[in-house]
Design a protein around this motif. Structure first.
Motif, PDB file in Angstrom:
ATOM      1  N   SER A 168       0.836  -1.196   0.000  1.00  0.00           N
ATOM      2  CA  SER A 168       0.000   0.000   0.000  1.00  0.00           C
ATOM      3  C   SER A 168       0.870   1.245   0.000  1.00  0.00           C
ATOM      4  O   SER A 168       1.988   1.244   0.526  1.00  0.00           O
ATOM      5  CB  SER A 168      -0.909   0.018   1.233  1.00  0.00           C
ATOM      6  OG  SER A 168      -1.826  -1.049   1.171  1.00  0.00           O
ATOM      7  N   ASN A 169       0.354   2.303  -0.603  1.00  0.00           N
ATOM      8  CA  ASN A 169       1.079   3.571  -0.699  1.00  0.00           C
ATOM      9  C   ASN A 169       2.417   3.388  -1.392  1.00  0.00           C
ATOM     10  O   ASN A 169       3.409   4.033  -1.043  1.00  0.00           O
ATOM     11  CB  ASN A 169       1.249   4.204   0.685  1.00  0.00           C
ATOM     12  CG  ASN A 169      -0.086   4.404   1.382  1.00  0.00           C
ATOM     13  OD1 ASN A 169      -1.027   4.919   0.781  1.00  0.00           O
ATOM     14  ND2 ASN A 169      -0.188   3.973   2.636  1.00  0.00           N
ATOM     15  N   ASN A 170       2.437   2.506  -2.367  1.00  0.00           N
ATOM     16  CA  ASN A 170       3.638   2.248  -3.146  1.00  0.00           C
ATOM     17  C   ASN A 170       4.145   3.540  -3.800  1.00  0.00           C
ATOM     18  O   ASN A 170       3.358   4.358  -4.265  1.00  0.00           O
ATOM     19  CB  ASN A 170       3.304   1.219  -4.239  1.00  0.00           C
ATOM     20  CG  ASN A 170       4.428   1.031  -5.222  1.00  0.00           C
ATOM     21  OD1 ASN A 170       5.530   0.653  -4.843  1.00  0.00           O
ATOM     22  ND2 ASN A 170       4.157   1.296  -6.486  1.00  0.00           N
ATOM     23  N   SER A 171       5.470   3.718  -3.841  1.00  0.00           N
ATOM     24  CA  SER A 171       6.037   4.943  -4.402  1.00  0.00           C
ATOM     25  C   SER A 171       7.060   4.686  -5.494  1.00  0.00           C
ATOM     26  O   SER A 171       7.674   5.630  -5.985  1.00  0.00           O
ATOM     27  CB  SER A 171       6.686   5.778  -3.283  1.00  0.00           C
ATOM     28  OG  SER A 171       7.739   5.046  -2.681  1.00  0.00           O
ATOM     29  N   ASP A 190      -4.863   2.720  -3.382  1.00  0.00           N
ATOM     30  CA  ASP A 190      -3.650   2.925  -2.578  1.00  0.00           C
ATOM     31  C   ASP A 190      -2.424   2.247  -3.184  1.00  0.00           C
ATOM     32  O   ASP A 190      -1.402   2.115  -2.515  1.00  0.00           O
ATOM     33  CB  ASP A 190      -3.870   2.444  -1.138  1.00  0.00           C
ATOM     34  CG  ASP A 190      -4.103   0.944  -1.045  1.00  0.00           C
ATOM     35  OD1 ASP A 190      -4.354   0.306  -2.093  1.00  0.00           O
ATOM     36  OD2 ASP A 190      -4.043   0.407   0.077  1.00  0.00           O
ATOM     37  N   LYS A 191      -2.508   1.838  -4.489  1.00  0.00           N
ATOM     38  CA  LYS A 191      -1.356   1.187  -5.126  1.00  0.00           C
ATOM     39  C   LYS A 191      -1.034   1.846  -6.468  1.00  0.00           C
ATOM     40  O   LYS A 191      -1.263   1.282  -7.547  1.00  0.00           O
ATOM     41  CB  LYS A 191      -1.623  -0.313  -5.306  1.00  0.00           C
ATOM     42  CG  LYS A 191      -1.788  -1.018  -3.962  1.00  0.00           C
ATOM     43  CD  LYS A 191      -1.809  -2.523  -4.076  1.00  0.00           C
ATOM     44  CE  LYS A 191      -1.927  -3.132  -2.674  1.00  0.00           C
ATOM     45  NZ  LYS A 191      -1.822  -4.603  -2.676  1.00  0.00           N
ATOM     46  N   PRO A 192      -0.482   3.070  -6.415  1.00  0.00           N
ATOM     47  CA  PRO A 192      -0.112   3.767  -7.649  1.00  0.00           C
ATOM     48  C   PRO A 192       1.175   3.199  -8.263  1.00  0.00           C
ATOM     49  O   PRO A 192       1.826   2.336  -7.681  1.00  0.00           O
ATOM     50  CB  PRO A 192       0.093   5.200  -7.183  1.00  0.00           C
ATOM     51  CG  PRO A 192       0.557   5.062  -5.763  1.00  0.00           C
ATOM     52  CD  PRO A 192      -0.192   3.866  -5.213  1.00  0.00           C
ATOM     53  N   ALA A 212      -6.312   3.180  -9.094  1.00  0.00           N
ATOM     54  CA  ALA A 212      -5.072   3.840  -8.676  1.00  0.00           C
ATOM     55  C   ALA A 212      -4.647   4.891  -9.693  1.00  0.00           C
ATOM     56  O   ALA A 212      -4.969   4.812 -10.882  1.00  0.00           O
ATOM     57  CB  ALA A 212      -3.966   2.800  -8.511  1.00  0.00           C
ATOM     58  N   SER A 213      -3.878   5.847  -9.230  1.00  0.00           N
ATOM     59  CA  SER A 213      -3.287   6.845 -10.115  1.00  0.00           C
ATOM     60  C   SER A 213      -1.978   6.310 -10.698  1.00  0.00           C
ATOM     61  O   SER A 213      -1.425   5.309 -10.234  1.00  0.00           O
ATOM     62  CB  SER A 213      -3.025   8.142  -9.347  1.00  0.00           C
ATOM     63  OG  SER A 213      -2.077   7.918  -8.320  1.00  0.00           O
TER      64      SER A 213
END
Length: 333
Positions: free
Chosen positions: A62-65, A86-88, A120-121
């Motif tokens: 989650s909240n991958n960057s 939550d997985k862009p 996701a974005s």
């Protein structure tokens, strides 16, 4: 040209992985370049990191960057796939759209009904076929796109009613094939379709688009640039009808076969929509492009009027569209 570049890229990738996968990913991991993507392989035979596409998506934190490149080996994947909000920064990629198929067959019952849902974005899809085999009788979405900054390249979306729910966000579709009959590109996103083929399988009463803009203040709409419109019969589909009263759709430099009805556009049985819908055409060609027979509330755009719709700045694409990764790091899941 997107397709040849993709073929070359995946041919090299496949050769390296087949000959010495560990050496390849280790060498890629040695470069901590921000452009390097984590490589995850999906293979139904068990030779990859996962057998199912959804399992690979679920494994992304989650909240991958960082960029995650999920490479899907050829096969028919009978599953629903959801890329959550939550997985862009995920890419789903086959090697060839014809050989990499994600398929399901469910009518629209809930937001979980589509074959593939992108929430996701900063998502990219490449060389995939996404289909809904439900058929006639009810909306049945193949692909729902509701994330911001989403791009698809050289992919196929196949269904009947509401094939592509282009729901919300800024999106780019390049060299894609989209097939359906009723409102088969619909939703309220801000999207550019470039060099895509839209194919209507409607025998009568079909519609290529149903864009849902609901007010003059909303910065949404669909622009089709250098596309091709085909169908199974003559004068069987309109270019669009207003799902929302301020529906906005433009076709520019697009070939239109005789599948396009002479009037071009439909008010969805509500004359009030004629005052607010923005439907335009610019420098189109083919037997279905004759604007002389169009409804009098559509627009034959001038070059100045068309200019905002015919570049990637329509979707702010210059700020977020990105090339495929040039380096890869090993998956350590």
């Amino acid at each position: 040209m997107e397709a040849p570049r993709g073929i070359f890229f995946f041919a090299v990738l496949a050769l390296l992985l087949r000959s010495s996968p560990n050496c390849f990913v280790a060498a890629a991991a040695a470069t901590d370049s921000p452009a390097a993507a984590v490589l995850v392989r999906v293979d139904q035979s068990g030779k990859g990191d996962f057998r199912r596409i959804q399992d690979a998506v679920d494994a992304v934190p989650s909240n991958n960057s960082q960029p995650v490149f999920i490479w899907i080996k050829p096969g028919i994947y009978k599953e629903k796939v959801i890329v959550p909000a939550d997985k862009p920064f995920i890419t789903l990629s086959g090697s060839n759209a014809v050989s990499t198929v994600i398929t399901w067959g469910e009518e629209w019952n809930s937001v979980d009904s589509p074959t593939v849902s992108i929430l996701a974005s900063d998502f990219v899809g490449r060389y995939l076929t996404i289909q809904n085999t439900f058929g006639e009788g009810a909306p049945a979405v193949a692909l729902r796109v509701a994330g911001d900054r989403v791009a698809f390249y050289a992919s196929r979306f196949i269904g009947f009613q509401d094939t592509l729910l282009d729901d919300a966000g800024r999106h780019y579709y390049s060299s894609c094939y989209i097939e359906g009959a009723t409102d088969f590109i619909c939703g309220n996103a801000l999207s550019l379709f470039e060099k895509c083929r839209l194919h209507s399988v409607s025998r009568s009463g079909g519609a290529f688009t149903a864009q849902r803009r609901t007010s003059a203040e909303e910065e949404t709409g669909y622009s089709f640039l250098q596309c091709k419109l085909t169908g199974v019969g003559a004068e069987t589909a309109v270019l669009g009808r207003p799902w929302g009263a301020y529906s906005r759709v433009v076709f520019a430099f697009t070939y239109m076969s005789n599948a396009v009805r002479r009037g071009g556009w439909d008010d969805w049985n509500d004359p009030i929509n004629r005052r607010t819908a923005y439907y335009g055409e610019y420098e189109c060609s083919g037997p279905g492009s004759n604007v002389a027979g169009r409804v009098d509330w559509s627009r034959n755009l001038s070059s100045d009027e068309a200019s905002r719709f015919v570049t990637k700045s329509w979707i702010d694409g210059q700020d977020w569209l990105r090339p495929p990764p040039g380096q890869f790091k090993n998956w350590r899941g």
